[in-house]
Write a protein that holds these residues in place. Structure first.
Motif, PDB file in Angstrom:
ATOM      1  N   THR A   1       6.279 -40.731  -8.820  1.00  0.00           N
ATOM      2  CA  THR A   1       5.348 -41.767  -9.284  1.00  0.00           C
ATOM      3  C   THR A   1       6.067 -42.733 -10.232  1.00  0.00           C
ATOM      4  N   ALA A   2       6.943 -42.187 -11.053  1.00  0.00           N
ATOM      5  CA  ALA A   2       7.721 -43.037 -11.953  1.00  0.00           C
ATOM      6  C   ALA A   2       8.676 -43.921 -11.161  1.00  0.00           C
ATOM      7  N   VAL A   3       9.291 -43.352 -10.125  1.00  0.00           N
ATOM      8  CA  VAL A   3      10.202 -44.129  -9.280  1.00  0.00           C
ATOM      9  C   VAL A   3       9.453 -45.294  -8.621  1.00  0.00           C
ATOM     10  N   ALA A   4       8.200 -45.001  -8.208  1.00  0.00           N
ATOM     11  CA  ALA A   4       7.412 -46.025  -7.521  1.00  0.00           C
ATOM     12  C   ALA A   4       7.173 -47.242  -8.417  1.00  0.00           C
ATOM     13  N   GLY A   5       7.363 -47.069  -9.719  1.00  0.00           N
ATOM     14  CA  GLY A   5       7.239 -48.183 -10.652  1.00  0.00           C
ATOM     15  C   GLY A   5       8.165 -49.341 -10.294  1.00  0.00           C
ATOM     16  N   ALA A   6       9.276 -49.039  -9.672  1.00  0.00           N
ATOM     17  CA  ALA A   6      10.260 -50.057  -9.300  1.00  0.00           C
ATOM     18  C   ALA A   6       9.688 -51.097  -8.343  1.00  0.00           C
ATOM     19  N   THR A   7       8.643 -50.716  -7.614  1.00  0.00           N
ATOM     20  CA  THR A   7       8.067 -51.660  -6.657  1.00  0.00           C
ATOM     21  C   THR A   7       6.765 -52.246  -7.180  1.00  0.00           C
ATOM     22  N   GLY A   8       6.568 -52.179  -8.461  1.00  0.00           N
ATOM     23  CA  GLY A   8       5.377 -52.777  -9.049  1.00  0.00           C
ATOM     24  C   GLY A   8       4.123 -51.955  -8.848  1.00  0.00           C
ATOM     25  N   ALA A   9       4.297 -50.651  -8.858  1.00  0.00           N
ATOM     26  CA  ALA A   9       3.140 -49.795  -8.609  1.00  0.00           C
ATOM     27  C   ALA A   9       2.267 -49.649  -9.851  1.00  0.00           C
ATOM     28  N   GLY A  10       2.776 -50.024 -10.983  1.00  0.00           N
ATOM     29  CA  GLY A  10       2.071 -49.741 -12.232  1.00  0.00           C
ATOM     30  C   GLY A  10       2.480 -48.388 -12.746  1.00  0.00           C
ATOM     31  N   GLY A  11       1.919 -48.002 -13.897  1.00  0.00           N
ATOM     32  CA  GLY A  11       2.245 -46.700 -14.454  1.00  0.00           C
ATOM     33  C   GLY A  11       3.472 -46.750 -15.340  1.00  0.00           C
TER      34      GLY A  11
ATOM     35  N   PRO B   1       2.274 -44.121   0.213  1.00  0.00           N
ATOM     36  CA  PRO B   1       3.646 -43.631   0.407  1.00  0.00           C
ATOM     37  C   PRO B   1       3.978 -42.414  -0.469  1.00  0.00           C
ATOM     38  N   LEU B   2       3.377 -42.350  -1.653  1.00  0.00           N
ATOM     39  CA  LEU B   2       3.622 -41.174  -2.500  1.00  0.00           C
ATOM     40  C   LEU B   2       3.159 -39.913  -1.795  1.00  0.00           C
ATOM     41  N   THR B   3       1.932 -39.960  -1.258  1.00  0.00           N
ATOM     42  CA  THR B   3       1.376 -38.790  -0.580  1.00  0.00           C
ATOM     43  C   THR B   3       2.233 -38.408   0.621  1.00  0.00           C
ATOM     44  N   ILE B   4       2.594 -39.419   1.421  1.00  0.00           N
ATOM     45  CA  ILE B   4       3.396 -39.129   2.611  1.00  0.00           C
ATOM     46  C   ILE B   4       4.768 -38.579   2.223  1.00  0.00           C
ATOM     47  N   GLY B   5       5.305 -39.069   1.128  1.00  0.00           N
ATOM     48  CA  GLY B   5       6.616 -38.584   0.694  1.00  0.00           C
ATOM     49  C   GLY B   5       6.583 -37.174   0.149  1.00  0.00           C
TER      50      GLY B   5
END
Lengths: 259, 222
Positions: free
Chosen positions: B161-171, B95-99
């Motif tokens: 990438t930091a935002v994606a942390g909210a969904t348990g992405a790590g980082g 999803p990061l890449t697509i976004g």
């Protein structure tokens, strides 16, 4: 021999159709320096850009040694373009390339081997007297030097024809003169046919053997430059000559008054 | 300050760098292709295809208007198909890449548009074909603008990438939420913020440095 016959072009604008070229007929012989003069908006730029089809004419033919340029497909057109050099008012050099690499550009396009490119570019650098600037970037050059690079680039592929689209209009009078000298010189040395458009009478007077006058998309008179100047028939040419000679008549008296 | 702080932060940093780098490589590549296509299919350009341009432009706008956090959720099925799971750092790269790709496409499109028409026209007059014009004229001439665009892109990748942390992405974003927000570990929270600031600063510095040295070479005066 370049023969332009019945060339026409219209532009669609929001305010209706504008005729850029109307039934233009011209014959330019090999090795000639042919000038096309006219005021802004007369259609001279469209005309010269039709010769290498940077603009597509609506109708008519442009034959270069009996080859009709207007019907060529993309690949054949690109091949033909390699033998038609062009120089521009704004030079259009590539800022990302040095003088040497700018001149090498058309040779790279033509997939000439690297060693030959080097030899050819150095030859041409000498011709335009820029050997000491070969590693400079365009931004480091003066206007006149930039146009010399433009000319060198246009000549790199040994073209038969050189198109000059207001090549001296952005230069000061002294630099203009040195560029005209250079064009005269290469015409003599390389036997290249030069077609130029300009709104500067001096360019025509100094350089062109034959001249055509264009007015509202039509060639209204053409012939040997001297004869045209001695007996100008068209309104445009008369105006051009009047402006220049008006200056010449006026200036000594004006200077006298100032002193 | 707890003893595990360094360990927690360095693991988070490694995960963030991993996600940012992989996302950056893929999305820069795709974004560049899309950006070039958008630029040259536009009206009056070397490969005019107005319909294709319009369709592509609309698609880019649609994806761009969905916030990253929603995109991650919406794309869970797609991520499952590609990666096999929708959880963890590798899965989040999808999803990061697509976004980010549509954003980069716009960035590159506008960078490539900075090349003056006259230069392209001169190349046409010399008999160059479309490929040669793209790779020998447009891209090299736009290079400083491309590097600056890439810098912008990298920074926004770090952001999402930091935002994606909210969904348990790590980082680092994940740490900020799990430790900082949920467990009141202020030291971890500040640690992540400082690391992200440093990361962004460093990327910006590098981008500026490269762009400036290209310009210096091209526009220096003796």
């Amino acid at each position: 021999m370049i023969t332009i016959s019945n060339l026409s072009k219209e532009y669609n604008t929001p305010y209706g159709k504008i005729t850029a070229l109307k039934n233009v007929n011209l014959k330019i012989s090999r090795g000639d320096i042919y000038g096309i003069i006219g005021f802004s908006g007369a259609g001279k730029s469209t005309l010269i850009r039709c010769i290498n089809r940077l603009e597509e004419p609506d109708s008519g033919k442009i034959e270069i040694d009996n080859l009709d340029i207007t019907v060529l497909d993309k690949n054949k057109l690109n091949e033909s373009r390699k033998k038609i050099g062009m120089i521009f008012q704004q030079f259009n050099l590539l800022d990302s390339r040095t003088v040497f690499d700018n001149i090498a550009f058309p040779l790279e396009i033509d997939k000439v081997p690297q060693r030959e490119i080097k030899k050819r570019v150095e030859e041409i650098l000498e011709l335009v007297e820029l050997t000491d600037k070969k590693d400079a970037y365009p931004s480091q050059l003066s206007g006149g030097q930039k146009q010399r690079v433009g000319i060198a680039r246009a000549l790199a592929n040994k073209p038969d024809i050189l198109l000059s689209d207001e090549a001296t209009s952005a230069l000061d009078p002294l630099t203009t003169f040195s560029i005209l000298e250079l064009l005269k010189d290469i015409n003599k040395k390389l036997k290249i046919t030069i077609i130029l458009i300009t709104h500067e009478l001096d360019v025509i007077r100094y350089l062109c053997r034959n001249t055509a006058v264009i007015e509202q998309g039509e060639i209204i008179e053409s012939g040997k430059t001297e004869e045209l100047f001695l007996n100008p028939k068209s309104e445009t040419l008369r105006k051009f000559i009047e402006i220049i000679s008006g200056f010449e008549r006026k200036s000594p008296r004006d200077i006298g008054e100032v002193i | 300050m707890s003893e595990d702080l360094i360990e927690i932060l360095s693991k988070g940093l490694a995960q963030t760098i991993y996600m940012v780098l992989v996302t950056a490589v893929i999305s820069n590549f795709l974004g560049f292709l899309l950006g070039i296509t958008m630029a040259i299919t536009d009206k009056g350009h070397i490969w005019q295809h107005l319909k294709a341009n319009k369709i592509l432009g609309t698609m880019i706008n649609i994806v761009r208007s969905v916030p990253e956090i929603i995109l991650i959720v919406v794309l869970i099925p797609v991520t499952r198909i590609i990666i096999g799971t929708s959880l963890g750092t590798t899965a989040t790269i999808v999803p990061l890449t697509i976004g980010v790709t549509p954003y980069l496409a716009r960035v590159y499109e506008s960078a490539l548009r900075t090349v003056e028409r006259g230069k392209i026209e001169a190349a046409h007059a010399m008999g160059a074909n479309e490929w040669q014009i793209v790779f020998k004229v447009i891209v090299p001439e736009a290079l400083p603008a491309i590097v600056r665009g890439m810098t912008l892109g990298m920074i926004s990748i770090i952001g999402v990438t930091a935002v994606a942390g909210a969904t348990g992405a790590g980082g680092l974003g994940d740490l900020a939420i799990r430790y900082g927000y949920q467990r009141y570990r202020t030291d971890v929270l500040f640690g992540t913020v400082i690391l992200i600031i440093l990361l962004v600063q460093w990327v910006q510095f590098l981008g500026d440095f490269i762009a400036r040295s290209i310009n210096k070479k091209r526009y220096k005066f003796e």
